[in-house]
Design an enzyme around this catalytic site. Structure first.
Site, mmCIF file in Angstrom:
data_model
loop_
_atom_site.group_PDB
_atom_site.id
_atom_site.type_symbol
_atom_site.label_atom_id
_atom_site.label_comp_id
_atom_site.label_asym_id
_atom_site.label_seq_id
_atom_site.Cartn_x
_atom_site.Cartn_y
_atom_site.Cartn_z
ATOM 1 C CG PHE A 25 -0.162 -8.034 -2.314
ATOM 2 C CD1 PHE A 25 -0.736 -8.838 -1.340
ATOM 3 C CD2 PHE A 25 -1.006 -7.213 -3.063
ATOM 4 C CE1 PHE A 25 -2.105 -8.827 -1.107
ATOM 5 C CE2 PHE A 25 -2.368 -7.197 -2.848
ATOM 6 C CZ PHE A 25 -2.928 -8.006 -1.862
ATOM 7 C CG PHE A 60 2.215 -4.917 7.012
ATOM 8 C CD1 PHE A 60 1.724 -3.684 7.412
ATOM 9 C CD2 PHE A 60 2.426 -5.898 7.980
ATOM 10 C CE1 PHE A 60 1.448 -3.429 8.749
ATOM 11 C CE2 PHE A 60 2.151 -5.653 9.318
ATOM 12 C CZ PHE A 60 1.665 -4.402 9.712
ATOM 13 C CB VAL A 84 0.085 -0.307 -1.348
ATOM 14 C CG1 VAL A 84 -1.055 -0.749 -0.427
ATOM 15 C CG2 VAL A 84 1.420 -0.702 -0.734
ATOM 16 C CB THR A 89 -11.216 -2.648 3.374
ATOM 17 O OG1 THR A 89 -9.879 -3.050 3.046
ATOM 18 C CG2 THR A 89 -12.200 -3.672 2.878
ATOM 19 C CG HIS A 91 -5.663 -4.258 4.263
ATOM 20 N ND1 HIS A 91 -5.392 -4.776 5.505
ATOM 21 C CD2 HIS A 91 -4.781 -4.843 3.416
ATOM 22 C CE1 HIS A 91 -4.390 -5.640 5.409
ATOM 23 N NE2 HIS A 91 -4.000 -5.694 4.160
ATOM 24 C CG PHE A 116 9.625 4.593 0.054
ATOM 25 C CD1 PHE A 116 9.417 3.528 0.920
ATOM 26 C CD2 PHE A 116 8.519 5.279 -0.425
ATOM 27 C CE1 PHE A 116 8.131 3.151 1.317
ATOM 28 C CE2 PHE A 116 7.227 4.915 -0.038
ATOM 29 C CZ PHE A 116 7.036 3.851 0.835
ATOM 30 N NE ARG A 130 2.133 7.690 -9.856
ATOM 31 C CZ ARG A 130 1.137 8.119 -10.630
ATOM 32 N NH1 ARG A 130 0.537 7.269 -11.470
ATOM 33 N NH2 ARG A 130 0.731 9.362 -10.600
HETATM 34 N N1 INI Z 1 0.305 -5.695 0.098
HETATM 35 C C1 INI Z 1 0.830 -5.032 -0.953
HETATM 36 O O1 INI Z 1 2.060 -5.072 -1.154
HETATM 37 N N2 INI Z 1 0.023 -4.324 -1.784
HETATM 38 C C2 INI Z 1 -1.331 -4.241 -1.593
HETATM 39 O O2 INI Z 1 -2.028 -3.574 -2.415
HETATM 40 C C3 INI Z 1 -1.893 -4.916 -0.495
HETATM 41 N N3 INI Z 1 -3.320 -4.854 -0.266
HETATM 42 O O3 INI Z 1 -4.021 -4.098 -0.953
HETATM 43 O O4 INI Z 1 -3.864 -5.550 0.601
HETATM 44 C C4 INI Z 1 -1.041 -5.653 0.359
HETATM 45 N N4 INI Z 1 -1.543 -6.328 1.407
HETATM 46 C C5 INI Z 1 -0.798 -7.361 2.072
HETATM 47 C C6 INI Z 1 0.120 -6.834 3.171
HETATM 48 O O5 INI Z 1 1.240 -6.168 2.627
HETATM 49 C C7 INI Z 1 0.625 -7.980 4.039
HETATM 50 O O6 INI Z 1 1.402 -8.864 3.265
HETATM 51 C C8 INI Z 1 -0.506 -8.757 4.679
HETATM 52 O O7 INI Z 1 -1.371 -7.885 5.403
HETATM 53 C C9 INI Z 1 0.038 -9.823 5.663
HETATM 54 O O8 INI Z 1 0.811 -9.230 6.684
#
Ligand code: INI
Length: 156
Positions: A25, A60, A84, A89, A91, A116, A130
């Site tokens: 991601f 995640f 992230v 939202t 989330h 980390f 960063r």
């Molecule tokens: N995962 C990230 O690594 N960065 C993000 O910014 C992000 N956002 O913003 O939603 C993100 N979401 C996905 C998450 O890590 C999981 O892969 C997903 O929820 C499926 O479990």
């Protein structure tokens, strides 16, 4: 004045087995963190055969894979990388909290040093800063922290 015994980690990565877990991601940011971490480790003596890179969907999922790596006993240290970036939202808050909490838990439960390097940013601009520009490269910092901690752990 007394000179206390001081334990410090030497930044020598030779003969270590290191795993780097990197989220896909926001890969345009994470790939910069990954490049920085790999460059740092190789410039500090880590051989190509000592490094394994694992890609996971998002931040995640990073702690689960770090946990499996730590429990395998095959790695001296782990670097967790991701980005992230806040959206519209809540989330963001959940992903950040679980990634940070999960990584800390893995390190403490398994006594395997974990650097980390998961960025938690309000904007894409902050993430770019960063990931190898104005504010340095957090992938490099995570690799450096992991390496130093591995070498400290060996002496205790
Ligand atoms: N995962 C990230 O690594 N960065 C993000 O910014 C992000 N956002 O913003 O939603 C993100 N979401 C996905 C998450 O890590 C999981 O892969 C997903 O929820 C499926 O479990």
């Amino acid at each position: 004045m007394i000179q206390p015994k001081t334990i410090e980690g030497k930044l020598n990565a030779s003969n270590l087995r290191i795993a780097v877990v990197a989220a896909r991601f926001n890969d345009f940011i994470v790939d910069r963190l990954l490049g920085g971490a790999l460059d740092y480790l190789s410039r500090h003596g880590l051989e190509a055969e000592g490094i394994t890179v694992i890609r996971v969907p998002g931040a995640f999922e990073v702690p689960l894979i770090c946990q499996k790596l730590a429990k395998s006993g095959k790695y001296d240290g782990i670097v967790a990388l991701g980005a992230v970036i806040r959206g519209a939202t809540p989330h963001f808050d959940y992903v950040c909290a679980e990634a940070a909490k999960g990584c800390a838990h893995v390190m403490l439960e398994n006594s395997v040093p974990l650097g980390f390097g998961i960025l938690t940013c309000d904007t894409i601009e902050q993430a770019i800063e960063r990931a190898g520009s104005k504010a340095g490269n957090k992938g490099v910092e995570a690799a450096a922290a992991m390496l130093e901690t591995v070498r400290v752990m060996e002496q205790i």
